[in-house]
Motif scaffolding. Structure first.
Motif, mmCIF file in Angstrom:
data_model
loop_
_atom_site.group_PDB
_atom_site.id
_atom_site.type_symbol
_atom_site.label_atom_id
_atom_site.label_comp_id
_atom_site.label_asym_id
_atom_site.label_seq_id
_atom_site.Cartn_x
_atom_site.Cartn_y
_atom_site.Cartn_z
ATOM 1 N N VAL A 124 8.802 26.564 -6.606
ATOM 2 C CA VAL A 124 8.871 25.769 -7.838
ATOM 3 C C VAL A 124 8.169 26.531 -8.958
ATOM 4 O O VAL A 124 6.980 26.849 -8.856
ATOM 5 N N LEU A 125 8.916 26.821 -10.003
ATOM 6 C CA LEU A 125 8.411 27.622 -11.116
ATOM 7 C C LEU A 125 7.842 26.724 -12.204
ATOM 8 O O LEU A 125 8.545 25.884 -12.757
ATOM 9 N N ALA A 126 6.568 26.919 -12.513
ATOM 10 C CA ALA A 126 5.907 26.098 -13.534
ATOM 11 C C ALA A 126 5.021 26.971 -14.411
ATOM 12 O O ALA A 126 3.896 26.598 -14.755
ATOM 13 N N ALA A 127 5.548 28.138 -14.779
ATOM 14 C CA ALA A 127 4.762 29.072 -15.577
ATOM 15 C C ALA A 127 5.310 29.226 -16.992
ATOM 16 O O ALA A 127 4.788 30.017 -17.774
ATOM 17 N N GLY A 128 6.353 28.464 -17.351
ATOM 18 C CA GLY A 128 6.961 28.592 -18.666
ATOM 19 C C GLY A 128 6.071 28.063 -19.777
ATOM 20 O O GLY A 128 5.266 27.157 -19.577
ATOM 21 N N GLN A 129 6.254 28.631 -20.957
ATOM 22 C CA GLN A 129 5.448 28.217 -22.118
ATOM 23 C C GLN A 129 6.078 27.065 -22.892
ATOM 24 O O GLN A 129 5.387 26.298 -23.546
ATOM 25 N N GLY A 130 7.409 26.941 -22.836
ATOM 26 C CA GLY A 130 8.079 25.830 -23.501
ATOM 27 C C GLY A 130 7.883 25.812 -25.008
ATOM 28 O O GLY A 130 7.515 24.791 -25.584
ATOM 29 N N LYS A 131 8.143 26.930 -25.668
ATOM 30 C CA LYS A 131 7.902 27.042 -27.108
ATOM 31 C C LYS A 131 8.777 26.091 -27.925
ATOM 32 O O LYS A 131 8.393 25.643 -28.991
#
Length: 249
Positions: free
Chosen positions: A9-16
């Motif tokens: 599970v990838l949860a490293a995004g910054q979500g700009k």
């Protein structure tokens, strides 16, 4: 079944694009972090063995205390730091689960995953070694040329919007990542592309759900909130029906 399954599970995004100081995977929907919902689904999936949670270095402790421990996501085997790009984070996840048979790579910003979708994806990957969840496009899609003019209009029946999880035999995805890291990777946007470029096997499309949205903009949070409320309503309605049927019989 004798086959080990691991969710990365990838949860490293910054979500700009969310335009908030809080990363999108940690924003709240119905009082819980976005990331909580997908982790809960993988935890409740009976045949899913473990979860590797990949997040930013600065978020490791937060994920451990405020999500994994708080909500007792007991299948999380490791919480590890991701890399600079998405494919780097996936690779780190692969290195952390070398003793598994199948890997389910999922975006932590997609909270609406269901066990039905996981079951369909598992059946497909066992058959062909590589599959991606998606839905047929509702819109007509145009392919543009370098000058911004329409160059092609593919048949809508052949166009899918791809989601996650993307599911692979561990050996197929690990080998593809090892090989492609020796070349330029700047155009890689998902794991299916890694396997596709290696050409070792075809990637099967598996029906996901139009509810399986990715939280990218503030509007997506509102949509997710409605979906969760509707699911709870349907669940309660089903419980009431079963209770009534039990009383009548």
């Amino acid at each position: 079944m004798g086959e080990k399954c691991t969710a990365i599970v990838l949860a490293a995004g910054q979500g700009k694009r969310m335009k908030t100081k809080i990363q999108k995977q940690f924003l709240s929907i119905q009082g819980h972090p976005v990331l909580y919902y997908s982790l809960r689904c993988f935890k409740e999936c009976e045949w899913m063995d473990e979860i590797i949670l990949v997040t930013g270095q600065e978020s490791l402790e937060y994920c451990r205390k405020e999500i994994v421990e708080k909500y007792q996501i007991t299948k999380v085997a490791k919480i590890i730091p991701g890399g600079k790009e998405r494919y780097d984070s996936v690779y780190q996840g692969l290195l952390a689960c070398a003793d598994t048979d199948y890997v389910f790579v999922h975006d932590g910003a997609r909270p609406m995953i269901t066990e039905d979708i996981l079951d369909r994806a598992f059946a497909a990957v066992r058959e062909c070694g590589a599959c991606v969840v998606g839905v047929p496009s509702k819109d007509t899609v145009k392919v543009a040329d370098s000058e911004g003019y329409v160059s092609e209009t593919p048949s809508r029946e052949l166009v899918w919007n791809v989601q996650t999880p993307q599911v692979f035999s561990y050996n197929i995805l690990r080998e593809a990542h090892e090989n492609i890291r020796k070349r330029k990777m700047h155009l890689i946007t998902d794991d299916a592309m890694v396997v596709e470029q290696e050409g070792r096997c075809k990637v099967k499309l598996v029906l996901g759900s139009y509810e399986n949205i990715k939280i990218t903009t503030p509007e997506d949070l509102e949509i997710a909130d409605i979906i969760i409320k509707n699911r709870e309503f349907r669940k309660n309605e089903e419980k009431q029906k079963k209770t009534c049927k039990s009383i009548l019989t």
